[in-house]
Design a protein around this motif. Structure first.
Motif, PDB file in Angstrom:
ATOM      1  N   LEU A 151     -75.834 -82.076 -57.638  1.00 51.97           N
ATOM      2  CA  LEU A 151     -75.269 -81.179 -58.648  1.00 51.97           C
ATOM      3  C   LEU A 151     -75.518 -81.732 -60.050  1.00 51.97           C
ATOM      4  CD1 LEU A 151     -72.004 -80.208 -56.786  1.00 51.97           C
ATOM      5  CD2 LEU A 151     -73.635 -78.582 -57.734  1.00 51.97           C
ATOM      6  N   ARG A 185     -81.086 -80.499 -65.105  1.00 47.66           N
ATOM      7  CA  ARG A 185     -82.241 -79.619 -65.084  1.00 47.66           C
ATOM      8  C   ARG A 185     -81.988 -78.395 -65.964  1.00 47.66           C
ATOM      9  NH1 ARG A 185     -85.732 -79.770 -60.622  1.00 47.66           N
ATOM     10  NH2 ARG A 185     -83.998 -80.544 -59.359  1.00 47.66           N
ATOM     11  N   VAL A 186     -80.817 -77.803 -65.804  1.00 50.70           N
ATOM     12  CA  VAL A 186     -80.474 -76.634 -66.619  1.00 50.70           C
ATOM     13  C   VAL A 186     -80.550 -77.003 -68.096  1.00 50.70           C
ATOM     14  CG1 VAL A 186     -78.684 -74.977 -67.237  1.00 50.70           C
ATOM     15  CG2 VAL A 186     -78.954 -75.673 -64.859  1.00 50.70           C
ATOM     16  N   GLU A 209     -78.898 -80.983 -60.997  1.00 52.87           N
ATOM     17  CA  GLU A 209     -79.069 -79.565 -61.344  1.00 52.87           C
ATOM     18  C   GLU A 209     -78.571 -79.300 -62.764  1.00 52.87           C
ATOM     19  OE1 GLU A 209     -80.602 -78.752 -58.791  1.00 52.87           O
ATOM     20  OE2 GLU A 209     -81.137 -76.692 -59.310  1.00 52.87           O
ATOM     21  N   ARG A 252     -82.024 -79.454 -69.628  1.00 55.14           N
ATOM     22  CA  ARG A 252     -83.364 -79.772 -70.129  1.00 55.14           C
ATOM     23  C   ARG A 252     -84.175 -78.502 -70.329  1.00 55.14           C
ATOM     24  NH1 ARG A 252     -86.921 -82.680 -66.097  1.00 55.14           N
ATOM     25  NH2 ARG A 252     -86.999 -80.490 -65.463  1.00 55.14           N
ATOM     26  N   ALA A 253     -84.144 -77.651 -69.327  1.00 52.60           N
ATOM     27  CA  ALA A 253     -84.918 -76.407 -69.429  1.00 52.60           C
ATOM     28  C   ALA A 253     -84.467 -75.613 -70.648  1.00 52.60           C
ATOM     29  CB  ALA A 253     -84.725 -75.578 -68.156  1.00 52.60           C
ATOM     30  N   TYR A 254     -83.157 -75.513 -70.813  1.00 48.08           N
ATOM     31  CA  TYR A 254     -82.625 -74.734 -71.937  1.00 48.08           C
ATOM     32  C   TYR A 254     -82.998 -75.372 -73.264  1.00 48.08           C
ATOM     33  CZ  TYR A 254     -79.163 -72.732 -75.134  1.00 48.08           C
ATOM     34  OH  TYR A 254     -78.538 -72.138 -76.193  1.00 48.08           O
TER      35      TYR A 254
END
Lengths: 193, 193, 193, 193
Positions: free
Chosen positions: D176, D182-183, D179, D185-187
């Motif tokens: 988690l 990841r969210v 995750e 970083r992507a954002y």
DNA sequence: GATGAATGAGAGTTCATTCAT
DNA sequence: CATGAATGAACTCTCATTCAT
């Protein structure tokens, strides 16, 4: 003609409904006791709406009262008071009083609850009357007020042991029933002197 | 010293309130019975707010339980079980058991209600224990389980007549009390054989 | 014919009341949140007595649950899952998921409160299921447990931004909505690799 | 001398009491949430009387507020903002922000509850400020209001996944947490363009 | 400072009974 | 007759806060 027939049909249906409702009340009173019993629960058990219940009974108490009437009638039928008079031994009289009463109490699940509930004095009164008359028949010389006292005490003793008897079964029930009869015999022998 | 006094002062107020609340509960239980009695009524009677009641008792039941404890204690104090053993005549034993019990029941208005309420089994159990021990002392040879049965029956008989006795007064009360003792004597004599 | 109409008439009033009560609950839950909301307030808002409320709902929780069901149904109706599969660009999919959800949340004032309240797990579960199925349709090769994780995270992100979006309006709402979509797109593109 | 020393002693004792009470509040808030938590429960947990609690805190809210202050301080200590500026890769920045935050949330049992509770906006505000400043350091050209928006969204995403992360442990927690990163970083990569 | 008793409005829920349909 | 919706006062119990000691 039609005018006389129709009401009868109605009454018949009404009787059926009343019986149905009383059966339901019996079940619910037996399960929860008079106070905790709910008119809604009775209606549901009877499969009708609460409004219908109040078309036949003005209130919760009246259901108890009518149930008690049922039990009075059942007792009256059971206590055919034949030959309780003369030479019948006391033990036999007690058997003939106690055994049917216990049987009826066992058959009618709310008997015990109604016996205690205040709105059902009639039931206790009826039983007391039965005992009173029986004593009168066996001991005519007894003072009526003293007789009433003895009858009252006798019924209260019965009342005191009934729950335990009904709760028990098999050997335990027999034992308790025996004890009840023993108490009554001892007491009644004592007061007969 | 001060260390032991200070906490006492605080507890003292609480103890007073508890007693006050129990007194109120006694009154309300006596008047309405356990089920119909309301905690608000108890609080009002005690002159406090409902919240205060719940500072001392977690719920309604616990008040009944504590009241019952009071009665158990009162009974224990009254039934000084001296000399119930040997040569004391049965009549005297019955007097020494029944009279204090009736007196206490009369003094504590909710005794009867608590005797019946389910959350107060302790009270019935205590009384039954008293009787059981007394019988054990007098008739040591008796089988314990039979003794228990007899004690139970005895207490139920007492229970059955108590309301009538308490409701009566003067001559009527004396009469009923006499009848209770008569029943017990007759029964106990019978089972002693 | 009459036989089918009559019962309907009765149910109709009840259905109307239930809807009325749910509307009231929606309003009160939205204003105060599930915990702070009181059944009395709901009853007053609905213009009925507290007893009436309990004729249709066994308790407060059940009102929340039924409200959540409403929202689940509304979402299901809005998310006609046509053509989410093949060549639709991710941006379009996100639009078709997010926009109706926000619209429904805006129309149903308690949506947000119910989304958080514990007795309404169904709502979150339903939304998560929707997302999970959509992902499954688009990326069939994805491991189901990983897919579930992604769906959960996606829904939590939606949940995290929803209150801010609903609280805003006009330009600010558009901005926040855009940001939500940006987050989701970036995340979902990332995990698609 | 005594005049200056005594008050210090008193203050010291007071500080100890406050810490004691805050510890208790932390425990109770964590267990029951802010709303369900009871001041009495907090007092009991702290081993003091309710009155004492109100000698140090004017009301329940203020305890939450002070707890939040604790967490703000802990975060400030953890996020030594050294070298977040120039050439540090985004992944590292995220690690240095997220990991201490999760650690602190895990160490302070009520962190999560306070993060959500309305009276603790400061906590959310502080975290948002941290993020805002970090972004400002890394992307100085960014419009401040847009930066604020991005920081807010970032924190809400963190908030959205925190409960799940804290509830999990071992592998699931790692998953988690991954995750969440990841969210973010992507954002953040997306909005950096 | 510290205690713990006191408050009291109000929470959710129940139920005997009534009434429009 | 039957329905079931409607009532509303009353129930047990809670809790943030205050106050006398």
């Amino acid at each position: 003609m039609a005018g006389t027939v129709k009401p009868r049909r109605r009454q018949a249906r009404g009787q059926r409904r009343m019986a149905q409702l009383l059966d339901a009340a019996e079940e619910v009173f037996a399960a929860d006791g008079f106070h905790a019993a709910t008119t809604n629960a009775i209606a549901v058990t009877a499969g009708v709406s609460p409004g219908t219940l109040y078309q036949f009974f003005p209130n919760k108490e009246s259901m108890a009262t009518e149930l008690a009437d049922r039990y009075v009638a059942a007792l009256a039928a059971a206590h055919a008071p034949d030959a309780l008079v003369a030479g019948v031994p006391l033990d036999d009289v007690i058997d003939r009083m106690v055994d049917p009463a216990i049987r009826i109490a066992g058959e009618h699940r709310a008997f015990e609850a109604m016996f205690r509930a205040q709105p059902c004095d009639q039931l206790r009164a009826a039983v007391t009357g039965n005992v009173d008359r029986t004593i009168a028949a066996r001991v005519p010389a007894l003072d009526p007020s003293r007789r009433r006292l003895i009858a009252t005490v006798t019924v209260r003793i019965f009342d005191a042991l009934l729950p335990a008897i009904l709760a028990a079964s098999g050997r335990a029930r027999a034992e308790l029933t025996g004890e009840l009869k023993r108490v009554l015999r001892a007491y009644l022998l004592d007061v007969s002197d």
